[in-house]
Design a protein around this motif. Structure first.
Motif, mmCIF file in Angstrom:
data_model
loop_
_atom_site.group_PDB
_atom_site.id
_atom_site.type_symbol
_atom_site.label_atom_id
_atom_site.label_comp_id
_atom_site.label_asym_id
_atom_site.label_seq_id
_atom_site.Cartn_x
_atom_site.Cartn_y
_atom_site.Cartn_z
ATOM 1 N N SER A 14 75.989 -112.113 52.151
ATOM 2 C CA SER A 14 75.269 -110.831 52.295
ATOM 3 C C SER A 14 73.862 -111.209 51.985
ATOM 4 C CB SER A 14 75.428 -110.115 50.734
ATOM 5 O OG SER A 14 76.796 -109.537 50.656
ATOM 6 N N CYS A 28 66.613 -106.963 54.170
ATOM 7 C CA CYS A 28 67.740 -106.412 53.265
ATOM 8 C C CYS A 28 67.437 -106.082 51.889
ATOM 9 C CB CYS A 28 68.836 -107.282 53.665
ATOM 10 S SG CYS A 28 69.459 -107.369 55.303
ATOM 11 N N SER A 33 69.781 -104.470 49.115
ATOM 12 C CA SER A 33 70.850 -105.338 49.259
ATOM 13 C C SER A 33 71.142 -106.276 47.874
ATOM 14 C CB SER A 33 70.715 -106.471 50.464
ATOM 15 O OG SER A 33 69.607 -107.414 49.991
ATOM 16 N N CYS A 64 67.559 -108.120 60.714
ATOM 17 C CA CYS A 64 66.651 -107.385 59.769
ATOM 18 C C CYS A 64 66.747 -105.880 59.794
ATOM 19 C CB CYS A 64 65.388 -107.899 59.608
ATOM 20 S SG CYS A 64 65.172 -109.648 59.252
ATOM 21 N N GLY A 67 69.786 -103.970 58.728
ATOM 22 C CA GLY A 67 70.046 -104.312 57.150
ATOM 23 C C GLY A 67 70.001 -103.098 56.371
ATOM 24 N N PRO A 68 70.633 -103.345 55.336
ATOM 25 C CA PRO A 68 71.279 -104.385 54.687
ATOM 26 C C PRO A 68 72.516 -104.971 55.449
ATOM 27 C CG PRO A 68 70.992 -102.800 52.892
ATOM 28 C CD PRO A 68 70.955 -101.886 54.148
ATOM 29 N N THR A 80 76.854 -103.555 58.680
ATOM 30 C CA THR A 80 75.700 -102.857 57.933
ATOM 31 C C THR A 80 76.437 -101.877 56.735
ATOM 32 O OG1 THR A 80 73.853 -101.211 58.194
ATOM 33 C CG2 THR A 80 75.586 -100.762 59.388
#
Lengths: 119, 119
Positions: A14, A28, A33, A64, A67-68, A80
């Motif tokens: 992650s 993220c 995240s 990016c 994201g996350p 995602t």
């Protein structure tokens, strides 16, 4: 010589990279995240996956804008995700069940989130 | 539905976890992994691998006793490495050449480094 068998059945990375607020690519971590990854780690433990499955934080995965994001290896499937329910779906459907959470999957050429991924 | 093709041809995760000095398991960062990973990123750029190959830092990969460790996906091949020469060998032989640096490869059941891996 053939490669050894995989050390982890599923190895999840992650992205927890954080850029300053207002950076044009975002990041993220700026989208939450770290909390999602902490939840995923705890949930994997509750589900008895320790030792077979590893949930890792990673530096910037360079996607990016989507994201996350996380990626599950050895399959190399990218997702995602933005909620605890998304984490549960990825763990239960993909990591445990061997299926795919198609709604959240990212395509290699994808540059923007789809409407159904923005949620 | 088949999985998309891999987003990166090779995705390398180098453990950069740091534990306090004297911890019984040690840690990759305490054994110099951050400098090795910085070198690997710079060297990959020099070799023109940007975009096709990604060198990432990762949290603890849980094979601390064998560290510094890295894993190359989607193959899922693990290496111990301790010098810039080891990084060059992994990039040139494995990532670019598609071969294996057998001396540095880790087996799934391996708990200690072999004499030839200690260097």
């Amino acid at each position: 010589m053939t490669d050894p068998k995989p050390y982890f059945e599923a190895h999840v990375f992650s992205c927890t990279n954080r850029r300053p607020d207002g950076h044009k690519r975002g990041s993220c971590a700026a989208r939450g995240s770290e909390k999602l990854r902490d939840y995923m780690k705890a949930r994997a433990r509750e589900l008895g996956l320790d030792g077979r499955v590893r949930i890792n934080a990673a530096g910037c995965l360079d996607r990016c804008e989507l994201g996350p994001v996380l990626v599950v290896y050895p399959e190399g499937v990218w997702y995602t995700y933005r909620s605890f329910a998304d984490v549960d779906a990825i763990l239960e459907t993909h990591v445990i069940g061997g299926g795919r959470v198609e709604r959240l999957m990212l395509k290699p050429e994808q540059k923007e989130l789809l409407p159904e991924q923005v949620g």
